[in-house]
Design a protein around this motif. Sequence first.
Motif, PDB file in Angstrom:
ATOM      1  N   GLU A 111     -52.728  -7.317  11.459  1.00 26.44           N
ATOM      2  CA  GLU A 111     -52.770  -7.173  13.073  1.00 26.44           C
ATOM      3  C   GLU A 111     -51.736  -8.254  13.607  1.00 26.44           C
ATOM      4  O   GLU A 111     -51.455  -8.049  14.743  1.00 26.44           O
ATOM      5  N   ARG A 112     -51.362  -9.056  12.845  1.00 28.87           N
ATOM      6  CA  ARG A 112     -50.139 -10.114  13.306  1.00 28.87           C
ATOM      7  C   ARG A 112     -48.898  -9.390  13.644  1.00 28.87           C
ATOM      8  O   ARG A 112     -48.199  -9.848  14.765  1.00 28.87           O
ATOM      9  N   PHE A 113     -48.715  -8.278  13.024  1.00 29.45           N
ATOM     10  CA  PHE A 113     -47.440  -7.596  13.274  1.00 29.45           C
ATOM     11  C   PHE A 113     -47.522  -6.368  14.089  1.00 29.45           C
ATOM     12  O   PHE A 113     -46.657  -5.599  14.595  1.00 29.45           O
ATOM     13  N   ARG A 114     -48.893  -6.040  14.645  1.00 31.11           N
ATOM     14  CA  ARG A 114     -49.046  -5.000  15.650  1.00 31.11           C
ATOM     15  C   ARG A 114     -48.618  -3.649  15.322  1.00 31.11           C
ATOM     16  O   ARG A 114     -48.045  -2.947  16.237  1.00 31.11           O
ATOM     17  N   PRO A 115     -48.758  -3.233  14.135  1.00 33.58           N
ATOM     18  CA  PRO A 115     -48.253  -1.738  13.761  1.00 33.58           C
ATOM     19  C   PRO A 115     -49.344  -0.763  14.345  1.00 33.58           C
ATOM     20  O   PRO A 115     -50.566  -1.103  14.689  1.00 33.58           O
ATOM     21  N   ASN A 116     -48.968   0.411  14.093  1.00 37.22           N
ATOM     22  CA  ASN A 116     -49.904   1.756  14.633  1.00 37.22           C
ATOM     23  C   ASN A 116     -50.535   2.229  13.222  1.00 37.22           C
ATOM     24  O   ASN A 116     -51.843   2.549  13.234  1.00 37.22           O
ATOM     25  N   ILE A 117     -49.633   2.538  12.137  1.00 40.27           N
ATOM     26  CA  ILE A 117     -50.207   3.001  11.256  1.00 40.27           C
ATOM     27  C   ILE A 117     -49.880   2.164   9.990  1.00 40.27           C
ATOM     28  O   ILE A 117     -48.777   1.592   9.722  1.00 40.27           O
ATOM     29  N   ILE A 118     -51.020   2.005   9.233  1.00 35.97           N
ATOM     30  CA  ILE A 118     -51.045   1.016   8.170  1.00 35.97           C
ATOM     31  C   ILE A 118     -51.042   1.893   6.826  1.00 35.97           C
ATOM     32  O   ILE A 118     -52.058   2.798   6.718  1.00 35.97           O
ATOM     33  N   ILE A 119     -50.379   1.662   5.790  1.00 33.53           N
ATOM     34  CA  ILE A 119     -50.137   2.082   4.639  1.00 33.53           C
ATOM     35  C   ILE A 119     -50.653   1.508   3.324  1.00 33.53           C
ATOM     36  O   ILE A 119     -50.515   0.266   3.364  1.00 33.53           O
ATOM     37  N   SER A 120     -51.377   2.103   2.353  1.00 38.17           N
ATOM     38  CA  SER A 120     -51.538   1.711   1.325  1.00 38.17           C
ATOM     39  C   SER A 120     -51.252   2.346   0.139  1.00 38.17           C
ATOM     40  O   SER A 120     -50.911   3.325   0.027  1.00 38.17           O
ATOM     41  N   GLY A 121     -51.371   1.803  -1.143  1.00 37.75           N
ATOM     42  CA  GLY A 121     -50.952   2.586  -2.375  1.00 37.75           C
ATOM     43  C   GLY A 121     -49.313   2.577  -2.640  1.00 37.75           C
ATOM     44  O   GLY A 121     -48.831   3.471  -3.196  1.00 37.75           O
ATOM     45  N   CYS A 122     -48.635   1.566  -1.964  1.00 28.82           N
ATOM     46  CA  CYS A 122     -46.968   1.539  -2.101  1.00 28.82           C
ATOM     47  C   CYS A 122     -46.841   0.290  -2.425  1.00 28.82           C
ATOM     48  O   CYS A 122     -47.478  -0.758  -2.481  1.00 28.82           O
ATOM     49  N   ASP A 123     -45.376   0.271  -2.893  1.00 28.20           N
ATOM     50  CA  ASP A 123     -45.106  -1.179  -3.216  1.00 28.20           C
ATOM     51  C   ASP A 123     -44.758  -2.100  -2.074  1.00 28.20           C
ATOM     52  O   ASP A 123     -44.492  -1.586  -0.941  1.00 28.20           O
ATOM     53  N   ALA A 124     -44.594  -3.457  -2.267  1.00 29.86           N
ATOM     54  CA  ALA A 124     -44.289  -4.243  -0.903  1.00 29.86           C
ATOM     55  C   ALA A 124     -42.599  -3.887  -0.647  1.00 29.86           C
ATOM     56  O   ALA A 124     -41.851  -3.702  -1.313  1.00 29.86           O
ATOM     57  N   PHE A 125     -42.576  -3.645   0.821  1.00 27.88           N
ATOM     58  CA  PHE A 125     -41.204  -3.134   1.504  1.00 27.88           C
ATOM     59  C   PHE A 125     -40.801  -1.805   1.212  1.00 27.88           C
ATOM     60  O   PHE A 125     -39.620  -1.718   1.436  1.00 27.88           O
ATOM     61  N   GLU A 126     -41.531  -1.079   0.358  1.00 28.14           N
ATOM     62  CA  GLU A 126     -40.913   0.180  -0.147  1.00 28.14           C
ATOM     63  C   GLU A 126     -40.739   1.128   1.107  1.00 28.14           C
ATOM     64  O   GLU A 126     -40.201   1.974   1.070  1.00 28.14           O
ATOM     65  N   GLU A 127     -41.594   0.848   2.311  1.00 27.95           N
ATOM     66  CA  GLU A 127     -41.650   1.547   3.510  1.00 27.95           C
ATOM     67  C   GLU A 127     -40.037   1.468   4.114  1.00 27.95           C
ATOM     68  O   GLU A 127     -39.836   2.235   4.860  1.00 27.95           O
ATOM     69  N   ASP A 128     -39.578   0.436   3.784  1.00 33.20           N
ATOM     70  CA  ASP A 128     -38.111   0.251   4.405  1.00 33.20           C
ATOM     71  C   ASP A 128     -37.000   1.253   4.108  1.00 33.20           C
ATOM     72  O   ASP A 128     -36.274   1.454   4.418  1.00 33.20           O
ATOM     73  N   SER A 129     -37.410   1.883   2.948  1.00 34.40           N
ATOM     74  CA  SER A 129     -36.613   2.933   2.378  1.00 34.40           C
ATOM     75  C   SER A 129     -36.993   4.422   2.687  1.00 34.40           C
ATOM     76  O   SER A 129     -36.378   5.403   2.377  1.00 34.40           O
ATOM     77  N   TRP A 130     -38.008   4.668   3.410  1.00 34.37           N
ATOM     78  CA  TRP A 130     -38.737   5.950   3.880  1.00 34.37           C
ATOM     79  C   TRP A 130     -37.526   6.589   5.209  1.00 34.37           C
ATOM     80  O   TRP A 130     -37.905   5.826   6.043  1.00 34.37           O
ATOM     81  N   ASP A 131     -36.797   7.271   5.087  1.00 31.04           N
ATOM     82  CA  ASP A 131     -36.391   7.777   6.127  1.00 31.04           C
ATOM     83  C   ASP A 131     -37.111   8.637   6.806  1.00 31.04           C
ATOM     84  O   ASP A 131     -37.052   8.743   8.089  1.00 31.04           O
ATOM     85  N   GLU A 132     -37.813   9.590   6.219  1.00 29.75           N
ATOM     86  CA  GLU A 132     -38.737  10.620   6.789  1.00 29.75           C
ATOM     87  C   GLU A 132     -40.039  10.737   6.043  1.00 29.75           C
ATOM     88  O   GLU A 132     -40.132  10.738   4.969  1.00 29.75           O
ATOM     89  N   ILE A 133     -41.128  10.856   7.055  1.00 31.15           N
ATOM     90  CA  ILE A 133     -42.398  10.699   6.560  1.00 31.15           C
ATOM     91  C   ILE A 133     -43.147  11.921   7.079  1.00 31.15           C
ATOM     92  O   ILE A 133     -43.047  12.429   8.212  1.00 31.15           O
ATOM     93  N   GLN A 134     -44.436  12.402   6.282  1.00 28.92           N
ATOM     94  CA  GLN A 134     -45.162  13.449   7.111  1.00 28.92           C
ATOM     95  C   GLN A 134     -46.616  12.849   6.669  1.00 28.92           C
ATOM     96  O   GLN A 134     -47.035  12.398   5.423  1.00 28.92           O
TER      97      GLN A 134
END
Length: 288
Positions: free
Chosen positions: A227-250
């Motif tokens: 909540e401190r970072f105010r995101p809309n979509i929270i993801i589980s089941g991935c490595d730390a900072f892995e989302e930085d490498s996702w160009d396109e998601i579904q």
Amino acid sequence: MDVRDQAVNALSQHRRAALLVCGAGVAALGLGLGYKYLRKPEKVVRVGVVSQLLIHPLKSGKAVPVAEAECGSRGLRSGHLEDRHWLVITEDGHMVTGRQEPRLVLVSLTCEDGQVCLNGPDMEELRFLFKQPDQLVIDCRVFGADIQGRDCGDEASRWLTRYLGAEKTFRLVHFETQMRPRKPADSEALFPQTEQVVYADVGPVMLLSESSVKDLSSRLDEDVTVERFRPNIIISGCDAFEEDSWDEIQIGSVRLQRVMSCGRCIFTTVDPKTGIISRKEPLETLKR
């Protein structure tokens, strides 16, 4: 599916929704990503699961968890609740956020039976009509850009002014569909001219993984939450900072494209549980 051809798209049953990714980009520093809509379909691979959906109806206000949401061109929506569609302003129309008034993070704005409900610590609940066509439309300034908002009335103004305990007067405005949104491209060249936002800082959707926040907490004296970072979509089941490498998601039938990493500011040092700003952590650790 080309989501630009859809008015809205459902992110439903999110606890079972798989996050799929195609392509990979250069890893970027920072927590949270801004996303825009993706045009062309491609082969996808499962990389995680959506664990939470959060809508922040009031800019800098408390997050509202939702079980499902519609994903439109200006962000997430659930019923009358639309992400960053209400804004606190000064009398001259300039935006007020948790950077200036940290206790805004404790203010809850929800909608029920055609009414807007405001709640905050040591304050009586205030209710007023969602639609107030007789109220003035106010010209506002958000990060130097012009945008309008419908005034929510004197009662809401008095409630906010009393809650924040300041000598100045605050007002609450609501963005309506017929009003002209802002263009992220005016402040961030990475966004195309066709993209739109309302009162959000830059992007219409922000994504963050639980593992990234857990990794950051391991380097702090006290844990922090998503909540401190105010995101809309929270993801589980991935490595730390892995989302930085996702160009396109579904996610389900909704396809999104990464635009940029979200730069972090002094607002991250506001504790969402207390409304107290430290002006130090976790920002100092993120800078390392």
